[in-house]
Design a protein around this motif. Sequence first.
Motif, PDB file in Angstrom:
ATOM      1  N   ARG A  40       0.571  -1.352  -0.051  1.00 28.16           N
ATOM      2  CA  ARG A  40       0.229  -0.051   0.357  1.00 28.16           C
ATOM      3  C   ARG A  40       0.988   0.931   0.273  1.00 28.16           C
ATOM      4  O   ARG A  40       0.475   1.848  -0.275  1.00 28.16           O
ATOM      5  N   LEU A  41       2.173   1.278   0.656  1.00 29.87           N
ATOM      6  CA  LEU A  41       3.180   2.261   0.238  1.00 29.87           C
ATOM      7  C   LEU A  41       3.591   1.985  -0.679  1.00 29.87           C
ATOM      8  O   LEU A  41       3.895   3.374  -1.328  1.00 29.87           O
ATOM      9  N   ILE A  42       4.430   1.443  -1.232  1.00 28.20           N
ATOM     10  CA  ILE A  42       4.910   0.670  -2.501  1.00 28.20           C
ATOM     11  C   ILE A  42       4.561   1.113  -3.862  1.00 28.20           C
ATOM     12  O   ILE A  42       5.479   1.832  -4.518  1.00 28.20           O
ATOM     13  N   VAL A  43       3.232   0.690  -3.719  1.00 23.18           N
ATOM     14  CA  VAL A  43       2.991   0.605  -5.305  1.00 23.18           C
ATOM     15  C   VAL A  43       2.252   1.568  -5.885  1.00 23.18           C
ATOM     16  O   VAL A  43       2.780   2.176  -7.186  1.00 23.18           O
ATOM     17  N   PRO A  44       2.236   3.039  -5.189  1.00 29.86           N
ATOM     18  CA  PRO A  44       1.737   4.227  -6.195  1.00 29.86           C
ATOM     19  C   PRO A  44       2.937   4.201  -6.453  1.00 29.86           C
ATOM     20  O   PRO A  44       2.741   5.618  -7.266  1.00 29.86           O
ATOM     21  N   LEU A  45       4.064   4.161  -6.051  1.00 31.31           N
ATOM     22  CA  LEU A  45       5.513   4.935  -6.468  1.00 31.31           C
ATOM     23  C   LEU A  45       5.938   4.138  -7.840  1.00 31.31           C
ATOM     24  O   LEU A  45       7.239   4.202  -8.544  1.00 31.31           O
ATOM     25  N   THR A  46       5.490   2.811  -8.221  1.00 33.58           N
ATOM     26  CA  THR A  46       6.106   1.809  -9.467  1.00 33.58           C
ATOM     27  C   THR A  46       5.229   2.426 -10.278  1.00 33.58           C
ATOM     28  O   THR A  46       4.064   2.862 -10.515  1.00 33.58           O
ATOM     29  N   THR A  47       5.439   2.196 -11.907  1.00 34.30           N
ATOM     30  CA  THR A  47       4.935   1.638 -12.936  1.00 34.30           C
ATOM     31  C   THR A  47       4.330   0.653 -12.945  1.00 34.30           C
ATOM     32  O   THR A  47       4.053  -0.225 -12.119  1.00 34.30           O
ATOM     33  N   SER A  48       2.770   0.979 -13.665  1.00 38.22           N
ATOM     34  CA  SER A  48       1.743   0.156 -13.996  1.00 38.22           C
ATOM     35  C   SER A  48       2.273  -1.002 -14.365  1.00 38.22           C
ATOM     36  O   SER A  48       1.333  -2.286 -13.785  1.00 38.22           O
ATOM     37  N   GLY A  49       3.211  -0.982 -15.236  1.00 39.09           N
ATOM     38  CA  GLY A  49       3.900  -2.324 -15.743  1.00 39.09           C
ATOM     39  C   GLY A  49       4.900  -3.255 -15.379  1.00 39.09           C
ATOM     40  O   GLY A  49       5.041  -4.247 -15.416  1.00 39.09           O
ATOM     41  N   SER A  50       4.882  -2.902 -13.544  1.00 38.51           N
ATOM     42  CA  SER A  50       6.028  -3.737 -12.911  1.00 38.51           C
ATOM     43  C   SER A  50       5.295  -4.079 -11.741  1.00 38.51           C
ATOM     44  O   SER A  50       5.706  -5.416 -10.674  1.00 38.51           O
ATOM     45  N   ARG A  51       3.935  -4.298 -12.184  1.00 38.19           N
ATOM     46  CA  ARG A  51       3.191  -4.874 -10.987  1.00 38.19           C
ATOM     47  C   ARG A  51       2.790  -5.893 -11.537  1.00 38.19           C
ATOM     48  O   ARG A  51       2.598  -6.726 -12.921  1.00 38.19           O
ATOM     49  N   TYR A  52       1.845  -7.119 -10.675  1.00 39.18           N
ATOM     50  CA  TYR A  52       2.067  -8.377 -10.838  1.00 39.18           C
ATOM     51  C   TYR A  52       0.336  -8.921 -11.112  1.00 39.18           C
ATOM     52  O   TYR A  52      -0.144 -10.312 -11.530  1.00 39.18           O
ATOM     53  N   ILE A  53      -0.455  -8.019 -11.418  1.00 43.48           N
ATOM     54  CA  ILE A  53      -1.513  -8.405 -11.010  1.00 43.48           C
ATOM     55  C   ILE A  53      -2.650  -7.031 -12.089  1.00 43.48           C
ATOM     56  O   ILE A  53      -2.743  -5.947 -11.596  1.00 43.48           O
ATOM     57  N   ALA A  54      -3.863  -7.352 -13.010  1.00 45.46           N
ATOM     58  CA  ALA A  54      -4.054  -6.591 -14.117  1.00 45.46           C
ATOM     59  C   ALA A  54      -5.651  -6.903 -13.803  1.00 45.46           C
ATOM     60  O   ALA A  54      -6.179  -7.458 -13.447  1.00 45.46           O
ATOM     61  N   PHE A  55      -7.078  -5.284 -13.098  1.00 46.65           N
ATOM     62  CA  PHE A  55      -7.810  -5.881 -13.106  1.00 46.65           C
ATOM     63  C   PHE A  55      -8.557  -5.261 -14.846  1.00 46.65           C
ATOM     64  O   PHE A  55      -8.166  -4.194 -14.993  1.00 46.65           O
ATOM     65  N   GLY A  56      -9.158  -5.539 -14.996  1.00 53.10           N
ATOM     66  CA  GLY A  56      -9.686  -5.129 -16.051  1.00 53.10           C
ATOM     67  C   GLY A  56     -11.588  -5.598 -16.342  1.00 53.10           C
ATOM     68  O   GLY A  56     -12.131  -5.809 -15.778  1.00 53.10           O
ATOM     69  N   ALA A  57     -11.839  -4.073 -17.367  1.00 54.48           N
ATOM     70  CA  ALA A  57     -13.207  -4.112 -17.606  1.00 54.48           C
ATOM     71  C   ALA A  57     -13.474  -4.219 -18.827  1.00 54.48           C
ATOM     72  O   ALA A  57     -12.898  -2.496 -19.667  1.00 54.48           O
ATOM     73  N   ALA A  58     -14.614  -4.684 -19.431  1.00 52.17           N
ATOM     74  CA  ALA A  58     -14.350  -4.878 -21.574  1.00 52.17           C
ATOM     75  C   ALA A  58     -15.551  -4.567 -21.660  1.00 52.17           C
ATOM     76  O   ALA A  58     -16.065  -5.802 -21.567  1.00 52.17           O
ATOM     77  N   ARG A  59     -16.088  -3.568 -22.306  1.00 53.10           N
ATOM     78  CA  ARG A  59     -17.570  -3.332 -22.974  1.00 53.10           C
ATOM     79  C   ARG A  59     -17.565  -3.451 -24.484  1.00 53.10           C
ATOM     80  O   ARG A  59     -17.018  -3.206 -24.897  1.00 53.10           O
ATOM     81  N   LYS A  60     -18.176  -4.166 -24.580  1.00 52.30           N
ATOM     82  CA  LYS A  60     -19.144  -4.830 -25.903  1.00 52.30           C
ATOM     83  C   LYS A  60     -19.511  -3.462 -26.496  1.00 52.30           C
ATOM     84  O   LYS A  60     -21.011  -3.029 -25.331  1.00 52.30           O
ATOM     85  N   GLY A  61     -19.461  -3.244 -27.712  1.00 48.55           N
ATOM     86  CA  GLY A  61     -20.485  -2.387 -28.472  1.00 48.55           C
ATOM     87  C   GLY A  61     -22.302  -2.560 -28.473  1.00 48.55           C
ATOM     88  O   GLY A  61     -22.688  -4.192 -28.341  1.00 48.55           O
ATOM     89  N   THR A  62     -23.125  -1.842 -28.742  1.00 49.29           N
ATOM     90  CA  THR A  62     -24.331  -1.612 -29.200  1.00 49.29           C
ATOM     91  C   THR A  62     -24.620  -2.155 -30.199  1.00 49.29           C
ATOM     92  O   THR A  62     -25.189  -2.668 -31.342  1.00 49.29           O
TER      93      THR A  62
END
Length: 267
Positions: free
Chosen positions: A245-267
Motif C-alpha cells: 500500500r505504501l510501495i505500489v503508488p511509487l511504481t510503474t503500472s507495468g511493474s506490478r503483478y495483477i491486472a484488473f480489467g473491464a471490457a465492454r462490448k458495443g451496442t
Amino acid sequence: MKPLRASDISGGTKTFAANSGFLLESSATIMELCKFSDSTQLLDDVFGWDVKSWSRALPFWSKHLTQGLSGKKVLELGSNLGGLSLLFAKLGANVVCSDIGGVHESAIKLHESYCVDQLVTYRDIDAKAIEFPSELFDVIAFKSILGGIGRNDDLSSIKDVICEMHRVLKPNGIVLFAENLEGNRFHQFFRRRFVKWGREWRYLTLEELSRLFSEFDQYHATSWGQLAALGRSNTQRDLLYFADRLIVPLTTSGSRYIAFGAARKGT
C-alpha cells in the motif's frame, strides 16, 4: 454433456438470504455486498489466495458496472473453486459456473453453504469453444486463466478465448477479469525459481491485454501488487500487502503483478 438452452438460465429478480446473515436487495452492488456481509470470509471464499491484493478488483469492477446484477446472466470461466460464481450469485445473478473438465465438487459445496446454489448452473466448458449461442450473457468473469491457456507462448489460444467471450456477450455486455501480469524482473525470477508452472505460464503485459481486447468497444485496466506475491503463507502475504500500500503508488503500472480489467462490448 447436454448443451444448456438459453431458457435454462433465464429468471427474474430475486432476493435471498445467505449464510452471512443478511438479506440481499435486488439493487445491491459489489461493494455493498462486501460491506454488509461477513466480508473477510466472503472475500476468502471468492478469491482464495493473496486475498487482500486480488480483492482490489472489486472497487474497480464496481466502477464499471452500470446497473444491478439481479436476474442478469453471468458466465464464470475457469471457475476452479467457484469463487466468482459465489460473488455474482450473491448479487442475485443467474450464474453459469464453468471449467474445462467440469466444476470441482468443492465449488458446489461452497455455493450450497451460502444458500445460492439455486442460482448457479454447472458446466464443463472449454473457453476456446464456448457451447452457448451468441449474445446470451450480460457479464463474463474470470480470474487468472489466460496465462494457463497461453502456456508455452500460445497467444493464439488466448485470442480464441477472448473472441468467444465477445461472441457470447450481449450487446453492451461486459467482461470483468483479474489476471496475472508479467510484473518486474524480480517477479519473473521468483516464478521461474519457485512456481512449478512458472516457466510455462504465459504472463501477459498490460499492453498485450489492451491489444487482445481491441475488439471490444470500451476497455479499461489497472494494476496492483509488488511484494505480496512473494509471501509463502497467507500471513506473510497479508503483511506484505500492507507494505504494498505504501510501495505500489511509487511504481510503474507495468511493474506490478495483477491486472484488473473491464471490457465492454458495443451496442
